[in-house]
Design a protein around this motif. Structure first.
Motif, PDB file in Angstrom:
ATOM      1  N   GLY A  28       0.797  -1.219   0.000  1.00  0.00           N
ATOM      2  CA  GLY A  28       0.000   0.000   0.000  1.00  0.00           C
ATOM      3  C   GLY A  28       0.824   1.261   0.000  1.00  0.00           C
ATOM      4  N   SER A  29       2.092   1.158   0.361  1.00  0.00           N
ATOM      5  CA  SER A  29       2.952   2.347   0.349  1.00  0.00           C
ATOM      6  C   SER A  29       3.226   2.766  -1.095  1.00  0.00           C
ATOM      7  CB  SER A  29       4.271   2.050   1.059  1.00  0.00           C
ATOM      8  OG  SER A  29       4.058   1.721   2.415  1.00  0.00           O
ATOM      9  N   TYR A  30       3.456   4.075  -1.266  1.00  0.00           N
ATOM     10  CA  TYR A  30       3.750   4.587  -2.600  1.00  0.00           C
ATOM     11  C   TYR A  30       5.249   4.817  -2.693  1.00  0.00           C
ATOM     12  CZ  TYR A  30       3.231   7.031  -7.019  1.00  0.00           C
ATOM     13  OH  TYR A  30       3.315   7.383  -8.336  1.00  0.00           O
ATOM     14  N   LEU A  31       5.854   4.171  -3.684  1.00  0.00           N
ATOM     15  CA  LEU A  31       7.296   4.268  -3.877  1.00  0.00           C
ATOM     16  C   LEU A  31       7.625   5.312  -4.930  1.00  0.00           C
ATOM     17  CD1 LEU A  31       8.221   0.462  -3.998  1.00  0.00           C
ATOM     18  CD2 LEU A  31       8.566   2.021  -2.076  1.00  0.00           C
ATOM     19  N   GLN A  32       8.685   6.062  -4.668  1.00  0.00           N
ATOM     20  CA  GLN A  32       9.234   6.949  -5.673  1.00  0.00           C
ATOM     21  C   GLN A  32      10.337   6.205  -6.431  1.00  0.00           C
ATOM     22  OE1 GLN A  32       7.967   9.824  -6.397  1.00  0.00           O
ATOM     23  NE2 GLN A  32       6.557   9.914  -4.650  1.00  0.00           N
ATOM     24  N   GLN A  33      10.617   6.641  -7.646  1.00  0.00           N
ATOM     25  CA  GLN A  33      11.685   6.028  -8.423  1.00  0.00           C
ATOM     26  C   GLN A  33      13.014   6.162  -7.664  1.00  0.00           C
ATOM     27  OE1 GLN A  33      12.213   7.688 -12.299  1.00  0.00           O
ATOM     28  NE2 GLN A  33      13.437   5.992 -13.048  1.00  0.00           N
ATOM     29  N   GLY A  34      13.708   5.031  -7.506  1.00  0.00           N
ATOM     30  CA  GLY A  34      14.980   5.028  -6.793  1.00  0.00           C
ATOM     31  C   GLY A  34      14.860   4.804  -5.306  1.00  0.00           C
ATOM     32  N   GLN A  35      13.650   4.687  -4.783  1.00  0.00           N
ATOM     33  CA  GLN A  35      13.468   4.469  -3.346  1.00  0.00           C
ATOM     34  C   GLN A  35      13.783   3.024  -2.984  1.00  0.00           C
ATOM     35  OE1 GLN A  35       9.716   5.898  -1.888  1.00  0.00           O
ATOM     36  NE2 GLN A  35       9.868   4.791   0.051  1.00  0.00           N
ATOM     37  N   PRO A  36      14.590   2.760  -1.936  1.00  0.00           N
ATOM     38  CA  PRO A  36      14.939   1.378  -1.570  1.00  0.00           C
ATOM     39  C   PRO A  36      13.745   0.619  -1.014  1.00  0.00           C
ATOM     40  CG  PRO A  36      15.821   2.910   0.046  1.00  0.00           C
ATOM     41  CD  PRO A  36      15.269   3.741  -1.074  1.00  0.00           C
ATOM     42  N   VAL A  37      13.693  -0.682  -1.300  1.00  0.00           N
ATOM     43  CA  VAL A  37      12.608  -1.531  -0.790  1.00  0.00           C
ATOM     44  C   VAL A  37      13.130  -2.550   0.221  1.00  0.00           C
ATOM     45  CG1 VAL A  37      11.134  -1.225  -2.796  1.00  0.00           C
ATOM     46  CG2 VAL A  37      12.818  -3.058  -2.807  1.00  0.00           C
TER      47      VAL A  37
END
Length: 377
Positions: A205-214
């Motif tokens: 459900g979280s929104y990731l930005q490009q380049g954000q670590p998972v």
């Protein structure tokens, strides 16, 4: 004496004589195989040895770092947990692809419209070419002026430019569809190498930005040993040199010098040395930054006699071993030196080739008869 008393005296005399004969025969009887103690032996051997000093090192990974999202989007599914082992190209996180698929669908519709427009303008171009050809044939006629021919040629050029414009629009649509396909592929965040998940940075459900670590991934299956070695002890550490190492559980292994990092710590006067490990067949559970003792060469190589450590019995009077001589266990006091893996240096008390008991010595007595198999050692 009555008859009963005489009879009992004869029985007693007969039993006494028989018992004395048994004792005489038992004393004269050779030791039987059943009375011998079965043991395992190992020979005292000669080997090369180098004095070492222990230095505390640590396990380091060749690959480690954060795995990041390559596109922005909402997390639809997380396929791993902290501590899970993953394989290269295994899916770690799935990002929602609904928006990308809708944009691709729209682009595919637009592409079909461009293809239809291309068909129309190509038909118009064909007509324009025919008109130019027709007027060119009538150029000598008084009914056709040069201006009419020029207008037809200009119209042909305009339609030709429209064809090129439509084809460029088609190429643009194709390129955008390929970008969408790449974006759809990036909705699967995959493991770049084999490893273990150490930390997780997102949730469903979280929104990731490009380049954000998972996640943070460590290639714990590809570990090296690193130790800070005093600069004055580097002389014996050439590339490929084999050294002994020891883990906290007491297990002994070997490592090879891979590289000496050409950077010295000015405070400790040490340099980092990297060692290659070969622990593929060992079931130990290893971890990054785990402590390991490295035995660094501290002197010239010399030749010594060594005995297996299981042969030595330590007591209040010092160390002893049992040596097998002509089938008997002989007690032998020994003076020992340095440890070399699972063997001990013999300074005094044993000669090369002596067979010492390494299994069964805990129940032996001096001069006790023993036996051992051919493959005992």
């Amino acid at each position: 004496m009555n008859i009963l008393g005489k009879t009992m005296s004869r029985y007693a005399l007969t039993f006494g004589c028989a018992f004395m004969l048994f004792l005489i025969n038992a004393t004269a009887m050779p030791v039987s195989q059943a009375q011998q103690t079965l043991v395992t032996v190992d020979p005292v051997m000669r080997q090369n040895f180098t004095n070492t000093i222990p230095i505390l090192g640590r396990l380091v990974t060749v690959q480690a770092g954060s795995v990041a999202a390559q596109i922005a989007g909402a997390v639809r599914e997380i396929h791993v947990r902290v501590g899970d082992r993953v394989k290269q190209r295994q899916t770690i996180v799935t990002i929602s692809d609904r928006s990308a698929r809708l944009r691709k669908q729209l682009l595919e519709v637009q592409r079909k419209e461009v293809e239809a427009r291309i068909a129309v303008v190509e038909a118009q171009l064909k007509l324009a070419k025919q008109e130019v050809n027709r007027l060119s044939k009538l150029a000598t006629s008084a009914a056709i002026s040069q201006s009419q021919i020029d207008d037809a040629i200009q119209q042909q050029n305009i339609v030709s430019a429209r064809v090129l414009e439509a084809k460029a629009a088609l190429n643009s649509a194709d390129a955008q569809i390929k970008l969408i396909d790449l974006e759809l592929a990036y909705t699967r965040v995959i493991a770049p190498y084999d490893g273990t998940v150490i930390e997780k940075f997102t949730e469903v459900g979280s929104y990731l930005q490009q380049g954000q670590p998972v996640i943070r991934l460590v290639a714990d299956g590809d570990l090296e040993l690193e130790a800070d070695v005093p600069a004055d002890r580097l002389g014996g550490l050439t590339a490929g040199r084999v050294v002994q190492i020891s883990f906290d559980d007491g297990s002994q292994h070997q490592a090879n010098v891979r590289a000496i990092v050409p950077e010295e710590n000015p405070r400790t006067r040490t340099r980092r040395v990297r060692f290659s490990l070969d622990l593929a067949d060992d079931p130990m559970a290893l971890a990054v930054d785990q402590g390991v003792t490295v035995f660094i060469p501290a002197g010239a190589e010399r030749e010594i006699r060594s005995v297996h450590k299981d042969a030595v019995i330590h007591g209040g009077q010092g160390s002893i071993v049992y040596v097998v001589e002509e089938g008997f266990a002989k007690l032998r006091p020994v003076q020992l030196g340095s440890s070399i893996g699972n063997r001990l240096e013999v300074i005094q008390g044993l000669a090369e080739g002596d067979l010492v008991v390494i299994r069964g010595n805990e129940r032996l007595r001096p001069d006790q008869p023993v036996s051992f198999g051919e493959n005992s050692s």
